[in-house]
Design a protein around this motif. Structure first.
Motif, PDB file in Angstrom:
ATOM      1  N   MET A 107       0.812  -1.199   0.000  1.00 40.08           N
ATOM      2  CA  MET A 107       0.000   0.000   0.000  1.00 40.08           C
ATOM      3  C   MET A 107       0.854   1.260   0.000  1.00 40.08           C
ATOM      4  SD  MET A 107      -2.732   1.674   2.604  1.00 40.08           S
ATOM      5  CE  MET A 107      -1.458   2.826   3.136  1.00 40.08           C
ATOM      6  N   PHE A 108       1.848   1.312   0.891  1.00 44.05           N
ATOM      7  CA  PHE A 108       2.668   2.513   0.958  1.00 44.05           C
ATOM      8  C   PHE A 108       3.568   2.655  -0.265  1.00 44.05           C
ATOM      9  CE2 PHE A 108       1.502   2.741   5.474  1.00 44.05           C
ATOM     10  CZ  PHE A 108       1.239   4.095   5.557  1.00 44.05           C
ATOM     11  N   GLY A 109       3.979   1.542  -0.858  1.00 43.57           N
ATOM     12  CA  GLY A 109       4.772   1.625  -2.083  1.00 43.57           C
ATOM     13  C   GLY A 109       3.983   2.245  -3.222  1.00 43.57           C
ATOM     14  N   TYR A 110       2.782   1.740  -3.448  1.00 39.63           N
ATOM     15  CA  TYR A 110       1.939   2.308  -4.496  1.00 39.63           C
ATOM     16  C   TYR A 110       1.510   3.734  -4.145  1.00 39.63           C
ATOM     17  CZ  TYR A 110       1.387  -2.035  -7.171  1.00 39.63           C
ATOM     18  OH  TYR A 110       1.612  -3.150  -7.957  1.00 39.63           O
ATOM     19  N   ALA A 111       1.194   3.984  -2.875  1.00 35.79           N
ATOM     20  CA  ALA A 111       0.782   5.328  -2.461  1.00 35.79           C
ATOM     21  C   ALA A 111       1.895   6.338  -2.713  1.00 35.79           C
ATOM     22  CB  ALA A 111       0.372   5.331  -0.990  1.00 35.79           C
ATOM     23  N   ASN A 112       3.135   5.924  -2.496  1.00 40.99           N
ATOM     24  CA  ASN A 112       4.250   6.841  -2.757  1.00 40.99           C
ATOM     25  C   ASN A 112       4.352   7.176  -4.238  1.00 40.99           C
ATOM     26  OD1 ASN A 112       6.676   8.205  -1.539  1.00 40.99           O
ATOM     27  ND2 ASN A 112       7.691   6.980  -3.103  1.00 40.99           N
ATOM     28  N   GLU A 113       3.979   6.233  -5.097  1.00 42.80           N
ATOM     29  CA  GLU A 113       3.983   6.499  -6.535  1.00 42.80           C
ATOM     30  C   GLU A 113       2.879   7.468  -6.932  1.00 42.80           C
ATOM     31  OE1 GLU A 113       6.258   5.503  -8.905  1.00 42.80           O
ATOM     32  OE2 GLU A 113       7.340   4.967  -7.072  1.00 42.80           O
ATOM     33  N   ILE A 114       1.916   7.667  -6.068  1.00 49.01           N
ATOM     34  CA  ILE A 114       0.854   8.643  -6.321  1.00 49.01           C
ATOM     35  C   ILE A 114       1.155   9.968  -5.630  1.00 49.01           C
ATOM     36  CG2 ILE A 114      -1.595   9.173  -5.959  1.00 49.01           C
ATOM     37  CD1 ILE A 114      -2.146   6.153  -6.117  1.00 49.01           C
ATOM     38  N   CYS A 115       1.504   9.912  -4.335  1.00 47.70           N
ATOM     39  CA  CYS A 115       1.591  11.115  -3.501  1.00 47.70           C
ATOM     40  C   CYS A 115       3.006  11.626  -3.278  1.00 47.70           C
ATOM     41  CB  CYS A 115       0.979  10.846  -2.124  1.00 47.70           C
ATOM     42  SG  CYS A 115      -0.634  10.080  -2.123  1.00 47.70           S
ATOM     43  N   GLY A 116       4.004  10.776  -3.416  1.00 53.86           N
ATOM     44  CA  GLY A 116       5.357  11.134  -3.009  1.00 53.86           C
ATOM     45  C   GLY A 116       6.108  11.960  -4.032  1.00 53.86           C
ATOM     46  N   ALA A 117       7.319  12.365  -3.664  1.00 51.87           N
ATOM     47  CA  ALA A 117       8.195  13.074  -4.591  1.00 51.87           C
ATOM     48  C   ALA A 117       8.412  12.228  -5.842  1.00 51.87           C
ATOM     49  CB  ALA A 117       9.525  13.384  -3.922  1.00 51.87           C
ATOM     50  N   ASN A 118       8.262  12.856  -7.004  1.00 52.85           N
ATOM     51  CA  ASN A 118       8.380  12.194  -8.307  1.00 52.85           C
ATOM     52  C   ASN A 118       7.239  11.223  -8.586  1.00 52.85           C
ATOM     53  OD1 ASN A 118      10.916  13.487  -8.919  1.00 52.85           O
ATOM     54  ND2 ASN A 118      11.870  12.051  -7.492  1.00 52.85           N
ATOM     55  N   LEU A 169       0.619   5.003 -14.272  1.00 54.60           N
ATOM     56  CA  LEU A 169      -0.752   4.635 -14.627  1.00 54.60           C
ATOM     57  C   LEU A 169      -0.847   3.163 -15.008  1.00 54.60           C
ATOM     58  CD1 LEU A 169      -1.690   7.806 -16.684  1.00 54.60           C
ATOM     59  CD2 LEU A 169      -2.763   7.087 -14.541  1.00 54.60           C
ATOM     60  N   GLN A 170       0.112   2.681 -15.752  1.00 53.18           N
ATOM     61  CA  GLN A 170       0.090   1.266 -16.150  1.00 53.18           C
ATOM     62  C   GLN A 170       0.238   0.352 -14.940  1.00 53.18           C
ATOM     63  OE1 GLN A 170       3.252   1.245 -19.081  1.00 53.18           O
ATOM     64  NE2 GLN A 170       1.818   1.575 -20.777  1.00 53.18           N
ATOM     65  N   ALA A 171       1.084   0.730 -13.991  1.00 54.74           N
ATOM     66  CA  ALA A 171       1.270  -0.083 -12.790  1.00 54.74           C
ATOM     67  C   ALA A 171       0.000  -0.110 -11.946  1.00 54.74           C
ATOM     68  CB  ALA A 171       2.446   0.453 -11.973  1.00 54.74           C
ATOM     69  N   LEU A 172      -0.655   1.035 -11.810  1.00 55.48           N
ATOM     70  CA  LEU A 172      -1.900   1.090 -11.035  1.00 55.48           C
ATOM     71  C   LEU A 172      -2.996   0.270 -11.702  1.00 55.48           C
ATOM     72  CD1 LEU A 172      -1.911   4.882 -10.097  1.00 55.48           C
ATOM     73  CD2 LEU A 172      -1.486   2.970  -8.542  1.00 55.48           C
ATOM     74  N   ALA A 173      -3.106   0.387 -13.013  1.00 54.15           N
ATOM     75  CA  ALA A 173      -4.118  -0.386 -13.734  1.00 54.15           C
ATOM     76  C   ALA A 173      -3.861  -1.881 -13.612  1.00 54.15           C
ATOM     77  CB  ALA A 173      -4.151   0.030 -15.206  1.00 54.15           C
ATOM     78  N   LEU A 176      -5.023  -3.118 -10.229  1.00 55.98           N
ATOM     79  CA  LEU A 176      -6.480  -3.263 -10.153  1.00 55.98           C
ATOM     80  C   LEU A 176      -6.972  -4.467 -10.944  1.00 55.98           C
ATOM     81  CD1 LEU A 176      -7.713   0.444 -10.423  1.00 55.98           C
ATOM     82  CD2 LEU A 176      -7.842  -1.057  -8.422  1.00 55.98           C
ATOM     83  N   GLU A 177      -6.370  -4.718 -12.089  1.00 51.72           N
ATOM     84  CA  GLU A 177      -6.753  -5.891 -12.883  1.00 51.72           C
ATOM     85  C   GLU A 177      -6.456  -7.171 -12.117  1.00 51.72           C
ATOM     86  OE1 GLU A 177      -8.444  -6.036 -15.504  1.00 51.72           O
ATOM     87  OE2 GLU A 177      -8.184  -4.191 -16.648  1.00 51.72           O
ATOM     88  N   LEU A 178      -5.309  -7.237 -11.455  1.00 54.45           N
ATOM     89  CA  LEU A 178      -4.960  -8.401 -10.650  1.00 54.45           C
ATOM     90  C   LEU A 178      -5.961  -8.597  -9.523  1.00 54.45           C
ATOM     91  CD1 LEU A 178      -2.841 -10.626 -10.042  1.00 54.45           C
ATOM     92  CD2 LEU A 178      -1.669  -8.959  -8.590  1.00 54.45           C
ATOM     93  N   GLN A 179      -6.321  -7.528  -8.873  1.00 52.06           N
ATOM     94  CA  GLN A 179      -7.303  -7.614  -7.796  1.00 52.06           C
ATOM     95  C   GLN A 179      -8.686  -8.022  -8.309  1.00 52.06           C
ATOM     96  OE1 GLN A 179      -5.730  -7.927  -4.846  1.00 52.06           O
ATOM     97  NE2 GLN A 179      -7.019  -6.359  -3.882  1.00 52.06           N
ATOM     98  N   THR A 235      -4.367   5.625 -19.476  1.00 52.44           N
ATOM     99  CA  THR A 235      -5.436   5.779 -18.485  1.00 52.44           C
ATOM    100  C   THR A 235      -6.519   4.750 -18.798  1.00 52.44           C
ATOM    101  OG1 THR A 235      -4.932   8.148 -18.358  1.00 52.44           O
ATOM    102  CG2 THR A 235      -6.976   7.406 -17.343  1.00 52.44           C
ATOM    103  N   ALA A 236      -6.294   3.524 -18.354  1.00 52.22           N
ATOM    104  CA  ALA A 236      -7.218   2.421 -18.644  1.00 52.22           C
ATOM    105  C   ALA A 236      -8.581   2.681 -18.008  1.00 52.22           C
ATOM    106  CB  ALA A 236      -6.635   1.118 -18.113  1.00 52.22           C
ATOM    107  N   PRO A 237      -9.651   2.209 -18.633  1.00 49.03           N
ATOM    108  CA  PRO A 237     -10.992   2.417 -18.074  1.00 49.03           C
ATOM    109  C   PRO A 237     -11.120   1.974 -16.619  1.00 49.03           C
ATOM    110  CG  PRO A 237     -11.145   1.559 -20.305  1.00 49.03           C
ATOM    111  CD  PRO A 237      -9.690   1.546 -19.948  1.00 49.03           C
ATOM    112  N   ILE A 238     -10.398   0.923 -16.226  1.00 46.71           N
ATOM    113  CA  ILE A 238     -10.519   0.420 -14.858  1.00 46.71           C
ATOM    114  C   ILE A 238     -10.075   1.474 -13.836  1.00 46.71           C
ATOM    115  CG2 ILE A 238      -8.223  -0.644 -14.693  1.00 46.71           C
ATOM    116  CD1 ILE A 238      -9.607  -3.023 -13.299  1.00 46.71           C
ATOM    117  N   LEU A 239      -9.159   2.355 -14.228  1.00 45.58           N
ATOM    118  CA  LEU A 239      -8.702   3.404 -13.309  1.00 45.58           C
ATOM    119  C   LEU A 239      -9.813   4.403 -13.013  1.00 45.58           C
ATOM    120  CD1 LEU A 239      -5.150   4.061 -14.799  1.00 45.58           C
ATOM    121  CD2 LEU A 239      -5.668   2.997 -12.587  1.00 45.58           C
TER     122      LEU A 239
END
Length: 257
Positions: A107-118, A169-173, A176-179, A235-239
């Protein structure tokens, strides 16, 4: 319209105070507001002036940006992860940080890719500033020059931003697809976590919801809406489906800036 109080008054108060910028849909601010909304934690909104000196805020919190979360006389929290942990402590239920170690690391790894520096928000801001600096309107150019100086704008990083955003975006999508394949509608496990909130709120910087749900000014809607074809393709539709699911199921609508 949300009601705000001034820093001087807020500083003399106890309880939970959240420094925000009126009228500005900053994703870090919207995430903090949404976390408090889910946890039903009452708070006072404190005014930060976009582009202003904010001397009283600087004196109080040792910085001049929003959001900042302050609880009683404790140290002000201006980082997204510190704000999350404060909210978790003040109201443990519903938990937004997984108890399981592996899930928490994810969770924190993915969250950092959204909220963190870079991360997503940081990198999208580079694109917004780059576009704003090219704006022939003098007032707009002054604002974006201020933002460029404040956040350490780098031309090379801005030029590389689309590639970085596509990767996130691809990593987040893919997550979600895996989940979805294992029967979950959430990024982590089978329940809402802060990561779901972070993506839902930060997605506005790429694809804002309709005006009746997200009443942006024309200027903010213009700069937030993506026009890059590579980012659009990633930006896949699932996002966007996930953004809508989280907002309609858990968060406050319409948004109030």
């Amino acid at each position: 319209m949300a009601e705000y109080i001034e820093v001087e008054r807020a500083r003399a108060m106890s309880g939970l105070r959240l420094v925000l910028t009126p009228g500005v849909p900053g994703p870090w601010s919207e995430a903090a507001k949404s976390i408090l909304y889910v946890k039903k934690l009452p708070y006072v909104k404190v005014r930060q002036e976009l582009g202003g000196a904010n001397r009283e805020l600087l004196d109080w919190t040792s910085q001049a940006s929003a959001p900042v979360m302050v609880w009683n006389e404790e140290w002000p929290r201006s980082l997204w992860n510190d704000q999350l942990y404060l909210a978790e402590r003040l109201q443990p239920n519903p938990p937004l940080v997984p108890a399981n170690l592996e899930d928490r690391v994810l969770m924190f790894g993915y969250a950092n890719e959204i909220c963190g520096a870079n991360g997503f928000g940081w990198t999208k801001r580079l694109l917004i500033v780059r576009q704003g600096l090219a704006n022939p309107d003098e007032a707009g150019r002054q604002l974006f020059t201020y933002l460029a100086n404040k956040y350490g704008y780098d031309k090379a990083a801005a030029e590389a931003a689309p590639v970085r955003l596509v990767g996130i975006l691809q990593a987040l999508a893919a997550r979600l697809e895996l989940q979805r394949k294992r029967g979950s509608r959430f990024f982590i496990g089978d329940a809402l976590t802060a990561l779901d909130i972070y993506w839902a709120t930060f997605a506005a910087m790429n694809n804002p919801m309709p005006d009746e749900l997200c009443p942006l000014s024309p200027a903010f809607r213009r700069v937030y809406t993506n026009t890059d074809p590579a980012i659009k393709s990633a930006t896949a539709p699932i996002l966007l489906e996930h953004r809508d699911f989280i907002y309609h199921s858990y968060l406050e609508l319409p948004l109030d800036f």
